[in-house]
Design a protein around this motif. Structure first.
Motif, PDB file in Angstrom:
ATOM      1  N   THR A   2       5.350   5.649 -11.896  1.00  0.00           N
ATOM      2  CA  THR A   2       4.292   4.552 -11.089  1.00  0.00           C
ATOM      3  C   THR A   2       5.409   3.877 -11.566  1.00  0.00           C
ATOM      4  OG1 THR A   2       2.331   4.172 -11.726  1.00  0.00           O
ATOM      5  CG2 THR A   2       3.790   4.174 -13.372  1.00  0.00           C
ATOM      6  N   THR A   3       4.697   3.736  -9.611  1.00  0.00           N
ATOM      7  CA  THR A   3       5.853   2.063  -9.292  1.00  0.00           C
ATOM      8  C   THR A   3       5.192   1.084  -9.681  1.00  0.00           C
ATOM      9  OG1 THR A   3       4.747   2.453  -7.106  1.00  0.00           O
ATOM     10  CG2 THR A   3       6.362   3.365  -7.701  1.00  0.00           C
ATOM     11  N   LEU A   4       3.944   1.036 -10.631  1.00  0.00           N
ATOM     12  CA  LEU A   4       2.656  -0.255 -10.576  1.00  0.00           C
ATOM     13  C   LEU A   4       3.264  -0.599 -11.990  1.00  0.00           C
ATOM     14  CD1 LEU A   4      -0.646   1.622 -10.268  1.00  0.00           C
ATOM     15  CD2 LEU A   4       0.370  -0.128  -8.601  1.00  0.00           C
ATOM     16  N   ASN A   5       3.208  -2.205 -11.947  1.00  0.00           N
ATOM     17  CA  ASN A   5       3.860  -3.233 -12.830  1.00  0.00           C
ATOM     18  C   ASN A   5       2.404  -2.619 -14.008  1.00  0.00           C
ATOM     19  OD1 ASN A   5       2.178  -5.125 -12.734  1.00  0.00           O
ATOM     20  ND2 ASN A   5       2.988  -6.376 -11.184  1.00  0.00           N
ATOM     21  N   GLN A   8      -0.646  -4.129 -12.976  1.00  0.00           N
ATOM     22  CA  GLN A   8      -1.450  -3.782 -12.218  1.00  0.00           C
ATOM     23  C   GLN A   8      -2.168  -2.440 -12.791  1.00  0.00           C
ATOM     24  OE1 GLN A   8       1.696  -3.535  -9.735  1.00  0.00           O
ATOM     25  NE2 GLN A   8       1.146  -4.332  -8.196  1.00  0.00           N
ATOM     26  N   ALA A  38       0.211  -6.692  -4.460  1.00  0.00           N
ATOM     27  CA  ALA A  38       0.990  -6.723  -5.137  1.00  0.00           C
ATOM     28  C   ALA A  38       2.151  -6.309  -4.382  1.00  0.00           C
ATOM     29  CB  ALA A  38       0.802  -4.882  -4.326  1.00  0.00           C
ATOM     30  N   GLN A  43       3.611  -0.371  -4.477  1.00  0.00           N
ATOM     31  CA  GLN A  43       2.879  -0.690  -5.181  1.00  0.00           C
ATOM     32  C   GLN A  43       2.096  -0.499  -4.302  1.00  0.00           C
ATOM     33  OE1 GLN A  43       3.852  -4.393  -6.553  1.00  0.00           O
ATOM     34  NE2 GLN A  43       4.111  -3.153  -8.037  1.00  0.00           N
ATOM     35  N   GLU A  46       0.594   2.934  -3.964  1.00  0.00           N
ATOM     36  CA  GLU A  46      -0.138   4.091  -4.495  1.00  0.00           C
ATOM     37  C   GLU A  46      -1.291   3.356  -4.651  1.00  0.00           C
ATOM     38  OE1 GLU A  46       0.522   4.762  -9.246  1.00  0.00           O
ATOM     39  OE2 GLU A  46       2.723   4.360  -7.949  1.00  0.00           O
TER      40      GLU A  46
END
Length: 65
Positions: A2-5, A8, A38, A43, A46
């Protein structure tokens, strides 16, 4: 991967279950706000994919521009 922090991911974990109760307009507003905030293109991509999966992209409330 996943690229989300973490922030998020936490927001999505809270938002996605609420879409069933509060409706697609709520989901469209919440996901478009996440998309606009984002910082990375990955992000945004996604979050957009999640919005497409929940069918909120066609809503008038989904504003990303």
């Amino acid at each position: 991967m996943t690229t989300l922090n973490k922030s998020q991911q936490r927001d999505l974990a809270r938002t996605l279950p609420m879409i069933a109760h509060l409706g697609k307009d709520f989901g469209a507003r919440a996901l478009s706000a996440l998309h606009r905030s984002a910082m990375k293109k990955s992000q945004q991509d996604e979050i957009l994919a999640i919005a497409l999966a929940y069918s909120v992209v066609s809503s008038d409330e989904f504003i990303i521009g």
